[in-house]
Design a protein around this motif. Structure first.
Motif, PDB file in Angstrom:
ATOM      1  N   PRO B  19     -42.123  77.345 -71.908  1.00  0.00           N
ATOM      2  CA  PRO B  19     -43.135  76.364 -72.317  1.00  0.00           C
ATOM      3  C   PRO B  19     -43.237  75.225 -71.298  1.00  0.00           C
ATOM      4  N   ALA B  20     -44.461  74.804 -70.988  1.00  0.00           N
ATOM      5  CA  ALA B  20     -44.660  73.669 -70.076  1.00  0.00           C
ATOM      6  C   ALA B  20     -44.568  72.356 -70.848  1.00  0.00           C
ATOM      7  N   LEU B  21     -45.033  72.378 -72.101  1.00  0.00           N
ATOM      8  CA  LEU B  21     -44.896  71.206 -72.979  1.00  0.00           C
ATOM      9  C   LEU B  21     -44.165  71.655 -74.238  1.00  0.00           C
ATOM     10  N   ARG B  22     -43.230  70.828 -74.686  1.00  0.00           N
ATOM     11  CA  ARG B  22     -42.446  71.187 -75.879  1.00  0.00           C
ATOM     12  C   ARG B  22     -42.558  70.080 -76.919  1.00  0.00           C
ATOM     13  N   CYS B  23     -43.368  70.307 -77.923  1.00  0.00           N
ATOM     14  CA  CYS B  23     -43.479  69.378 -79.047  1.00  0.00           C
ATOM     15  C   CYS B  23     -43.603  67.940 -78.543  1.00  0.00           C
ATOM     16  N   LEU B  24     -44.513  67.744 -77.619  1.00  0.00           N
ATOM     17  CA  LEU B  24     -44.632  66.452 -76.937  1.00  0.00           C
ATOM     18  C   LEU B  24     -45.335  65.418 -77.824  1.00  0.00           C
ATOM     19  N   SER B  45     -48.404  67.484 -65.003  1.00  0.00           N
ATOM     20  CA  SER B  45     -49.769  67.955 -64.765  1.00  0.00           C
ATOM     21  C   SER B  45     -50.352  68.614 -66.010  1.00  0.00           C
ATOM     22  N   THR B  46     -49.510  69.335 -66.731  1.00  0.00           N
ATOM     23  CA  THR B  46     -49.999  69.996 -67.943  1.00  0.00           C
ATOM     24  C   THR B  46     -50.436  68.956 -68.971  1.00  0.00           C
ATOM     25  N   LEU B  47     -49.686  67.848 -69.056  1.00  0.00           N
ATOM     26  CA  LEU B  47     -50.089  66.764 -69.959  1.00  0.00           C
ATOM     27  C   LEU B  47     -51.477  66.253 -69.567  1.00  0.00           C
ATOM     28  N   CYS B  48     -51.676  66.026 -68.268  1.00  0.00           N
ATOM     29  CA  CYS B  48     -52.987  65.550 -67.789  1.00  0.00           C
ATOM     30  C   CYS B  48     -54.089  66.540 -68.174  1.00  0.00           C
ATOM     31  N   LYS B  49     -53.803  67.836 -67.966  1.00  0.00           N
ATOM     32  CA  LYS B  49     -54.813  68.848 -68.249  1.00  0.00           C
ATOM     33  C   LYS B  49     -55.089  68.968 -69.741  1.00  0.00           C
ATOM     34  N   ALA B  50     -54.051  68.721 -70.559  1.00  0.00           N
ATOM     35  CA  ALA B  50     -54.246  68.798 -72.017  1.00  0.00           C
ATOM     36  C   ALA B  50     -55.186  67.692 -72.473  1.00  0.00           C
ATOM     37  N   ILE B  51     -55.088  66.522 -71.834  1.00  0.00           N
ATOM     38  CA  ILE B  51     -55.963  65.403 -72.216  1.00  0.00           C
ATOM     39  C   ILE B  51     -57.416  65.751 -71.924  1.00  0.00           C
ATOM     40  N   MET B  52     -57.652  66.494 -70.840  1.00  0.00           N
ATOM     41  CA  MET B  52     -59.015  66.876 -70.450  1.00  0.00           C
ATOM     42  C   MET B  52     -59.501  68.142 -71.160  1.00  0.00           C
ATOM     43  N   LEU B 167     -54.921  60.102 -63.435  1.00  0.00           N
ATOM     44  CA  LEU B 167     -54.793  60.425 -62.007  1.00  0.00           C
ATOM     45  C   LEU B 167     -53.484  61.167 -61.799  1.00  0.00           C
ATOM     46  N   ASP B 168     -53.597  62.432 -61.357  1.00  0.00           N
ATOM     47  CA  ASP B 168     -52.413  63.269 -61.226  1.00  0.00           C
ATOM     48  C   ASP B 168     -51.907  63.236 -59.786  1.00  0.00           C
TER      49      ASP B 168
END
Lengths: 249, 549
Positions: B19-24, B45-52, B167-168
């Protein structure tokens, strides 16, 4: 790499669709006859168009490429086209006045075709090309992808040369050996560039959509009106073409 | 209402078992400026992409939990729909610019929002002004410098008017001056009311952010005021502790600028300063004097075929056996060109390069490119490393030995059968180095070997280079990372506009702030403080060692 020159000229101000149609008409001109005299008039037209687009400088920049191409096509046709009485024998090859005249014609034809293309690219932004294609019925996304490919070429070329250097730094010599050996030697060059291209286009598609690409609300920023200038340019082009067709030798 | 709110978000990319993100869990207030740090692979980066909404819509995978931007649920929306509220600037500026003029680049986003021409024009003007690129409207994006390109990328997102800006790692490939400009632009955005989330390795460079967020293994593990995170916490998340914070923490003083910190230390030491200085001088090791000249650059000039401007304007340089040398300079100063000429990959327009007195040929001088992915192609790590020596005719047992040795040198011995592309970025970088080492080069040249790596990977790379150098091997480093050059290189050459403007021992060059500022560079904080005390330290460790009492 790019020919476009940010100037103001008759051609720069034309509607991109009109320019596209004009380009097609211009391309027809050198194809109507194989007479060297007629094809000199094509070359003359190409120069006139260059003056209209203030891009004769770009023509001059292309000379390093165009002159050898012209000479090569004259020589090749003159030597390999077997027509008429040989004037000169060079072993199995011969040159006749017919084949020489044909070679000259072909050289003029390819040069004028390329110059018309240069004039178009020197006066039309990639974005205008997309807009022009859209106006003649090509879907925006398809036109956009096409223009993107053109835009990415220099980036890919630059990366390609980096990759060649990286492998040469490890003692790789891609340009030696027979055809089979060369083919095998291409793997260390082709694999990284393919992966690079895949990654790049993937990143780009994400970046495009993050900037709203694909939205149905899109309203183009560059808008064009088909004006008197365009009508005039297309009218004159069509007339020249018809006249040339009727009067061609 | 939060500007950004992620509740219990887990995400695993399709085809990946991890997993790239775990129960974040993450929340950011409207108007808050947060800096996000963490090691590579922590999920930033995955967090940034999840927001978009890029994951899971464009890049697919298993997603759980809820993402909200300004109170709106992102689930089921496409990124172009989210782009009205949130904008994302990517690390790779080359992969987000595609227009033929700055004006059209910025217009692209607003066009997609369906705005009128007048409104698009207004937005182009305003966003170019915000990033300091007024007057650039008709320039072609690919003629801009790295820093300018990245600011153009910011402007082109800004023009869409998103209240939230993500901004990543926008400053990764950019020289110190360019970084400062980007950070200034970002700060101004915050003052104009934008909510900003900035992913940044060097968190100390954005001290005036409202908060610091640390991620590790797909989770946010810490969020608090800037400067409240101690060095240990930062290090445990793979983030380099900013030198001002670390120095202040260890000396028990408040974080201050170089002047303030120097006078504070002077005040605390009082009469003992002279004693400290004397002992520091005794312990300072300036390194062994270099041996005979291995590589010699003589009056080299170079112009790229496509350009009128000269990239190198008469460069002469001698590299001695066993040296560890850094070539410093801003983007576009000619560093990479010089390095490629030294490696025999480019031929100088005039002048010559001699390796032990003979013209250099490619393969004799090792050259590691900045991006490892531009050379990796083999199916296994072993094959990749064997490629070079095989090209040079090495076979059998000798080949095996040189591959083993090279892999061991970079700490990749256990990776022989792995697919190079399954390795992390830091590992791929070390693999690229191993593949060059295996050719037994007489000199090793590395172009920005720490770019794109997190702090731990940077250190691992540099420690390995130090060890290799201690065995008497010659290393030339091209870099604009000042702490890396200060800590590891013994000698520095400063390249500016195609000419060498300074060349000497690192400590000497780094004590001269005036000289470095010519090249838009600044010595590390500890060097600045030390220089004011007459002890130009080259690393935090050295400073702490000297000042411990």
């Amino acid at each position: 790499m790019f020919l476009y020159q940010d100037k103001v000229s008759f051609l720069h101000r034309m509607h991109p669709s009109a320019k596209l149609v004009g380009l097609v008409l211009a391309f027809c001109h050198p194809l109507l006859s194989s007479d060297p005299l007629y094809l000199s008039s094509s070359l003359g037209l190409a120069l006139a168009v260059g003056a209209l687009g203030r891009c004769l400088g770009n023509y001059l920049r292309m000379r390093k490429f165009l002159i050898p191409l012209f000479i090569a096509s004259v020589l090749l046709w003159a030597l390999f086209r077997r027509v008429g009485e040989p004037l000169l024998m060079l072993g199995p090859l011969s040159v006749s006045s017919e084949s020489l005249s044909y070679g000259l014609a072909m050289g003029l034809r390819i040069t004028s075709l390329l110059l018309f293309g240069v004039a178009f690219l020197s006066t039309t932004r990639i974005e205008e090309l997309t807009a022009g294609l859209e106006a003649v019925g090509v879907p925006f996304k398809a036109g956009f992808v096409l223009s993107l490919a053109v835009r990415l070429l220099p980036t890919f070329a630059a990366t390609g040369s980096e990759i060649v250097q990286a492998q040469r730094a490890r003692g790789h010599d891609p340009f030696s050996g027979g055809p089979l050996a060369r083919l095998r030697k291409a793997v260390p060059l082709v694999a990284p560039i393919l992966l690079y291209a895949l990654r790049k286009t993937d990143q780009l598609s994400v970046a495009l959509e993050a900037r709203g690409f694909g939205s149905p609300d899109r309203r183009p920023y560059l808008t064009y009106r088909f004006g008197l200038r365009d009508a005039l340019a297309l009218g004159v082009s069509a007339m020249v073409l018809v006249l040339s067709w009727r009067l061609r030798p | 209402m939060k500007a950004v709110h992620l509740k219990g978000v887990s995400f695993t990319y399709r085809g990946s078992g991890v997993p790239a993100l775990r129960c974040l869990e993450y929340a950011q207030e409207v108007g808050e400026f947060a800096v996000l740090g963490g090691r590579s692979g922590a999920g930033k980066s995955t967090l940034c992409k999840a927001i978009m909404g890029i994951v899971p819509t464009l890049q697919r995978g298993e997603m759980e939990g809820e993402v909200r931007v300004l109170g709106r649920k992102i689930e089921g929306l496409r990124p172009f729909q989210v782009s009205r509220w949130a904008g994302l600037v990517f690390q790779d500026f080359e992969a987000q610019l595609f227009s033929t003029s700055v004006e059209l680049e910025v217009a692209f986003g607003p066009e997609n929002l369906g705005l009128s021409r007048g409104e698009v024009e207004r937005r182009i003007r305003e966003s170019l002004r915000a990033v300091g690129l007024e007057g650039f409207e008709r320039r072609e994006p690919w003629t801009l410098s790295g820093g300018e390109k990245q600011r153009l990328a910011i402007a082109s997102v800004l023009a869409m008017g998103p209240p939230v800006l993500v901004l990543d790692e926008p400053t990764t490939d950019i020289d110190p001056l360019g970084r400062e400009e980007i950070h200034r632009v970002v700060k101004e955005l915050k003052s104009k009311g934008h909510t900003v989330l900035l992913v940044e390795h060097e968190v100390g460079e954005v001290e005036d952010a409202d908060s610091l967020v640390l991620m590790s293994e797909g989770k946010v593990v810490w969020k608090g005021k800037m400067g409240k995170a101690d060095s240990e916490l930062l290090a445990s998340c793979g983030v380099r502790p900013p030198e001002p914070w670390a120095l202040a923490f260890h000396l028990g003083v408040p974080p201050l600028g170089p002047e303030g910190m120097a006078s504070e230390i002077e005040r605390v030491l009082g009469g003992r300063l002279e004693e400290v200085r004397r002992r520091w001088r005794e312990t300072v090791d300036e390194g062994a004097t270099p041996g005979d000249v291995v590589l010699e650059v003589r009056d080299v000039e170079y112009s790229y075929p496509s350009s009128q401007a000269q990239a190198l304007k008469g460069v002469s340089l001698e590299v001695g056996e066993g040296e560890f040398m850094a070539v410093l300079g801003p983007n576009g100063s000619g560093k990479s060109t010089l390095a490629k000429i030294m490696a025999g990959l480019l031929s100088p327009s005039s002048g010559s390069v001699l390796l032990r007195g003979r013209p250099v040929r490619p393969g004799k001088v090792g050259y590691v490119f900045q991006n490892p992915d531009q050379q990796l192609f083999a199916p296994t790590v072993w094959e990749e490393v064997a490629f070079g020596p095989r090209n040079m005719g090495v076979r059998g047992g000798e080949l095996e030995d040189s591959v083993e040795e090279a892999l061991e040198a970079v700490g990749l011995s256990g990776y022989k059968d792995r697919d190079p592309f399954s390795l992390s970025r830091g590992e791929r970088q070390r693999l690229a180095v191993a593949s060059v080492l295996a050719c037994s080069p007489e000199v090793l040249i590395l172009d920005e070997p720490t770019t794109g790596l997190d702090y731990e990977e940077q250190r691992r790379m540099m420690e390995f280079l130090r060890e290799w150098n201690l065995k008497g091997r010659t290393v030339v480093l091209i870099t604009h990372s000042m702490w890396v050059a200060a800590k590891y290189a013994r000698r520095c050459a400063l390249l500016l506009d195609g000419r060498i403007v300074a060349d000497g021992p690192t400590r000497e060059i780094f004590s001269r702030e005036d000289l470095l500022s010519l090249a838009h560079l600044k010595p590390p904080f500890v060097t600045q403080v030390g220089a004011r005390l007459g002890m130009p330290f080259l690393s935090l460790d050295e400073a702490l060692e000297a000042l411990r009492n």
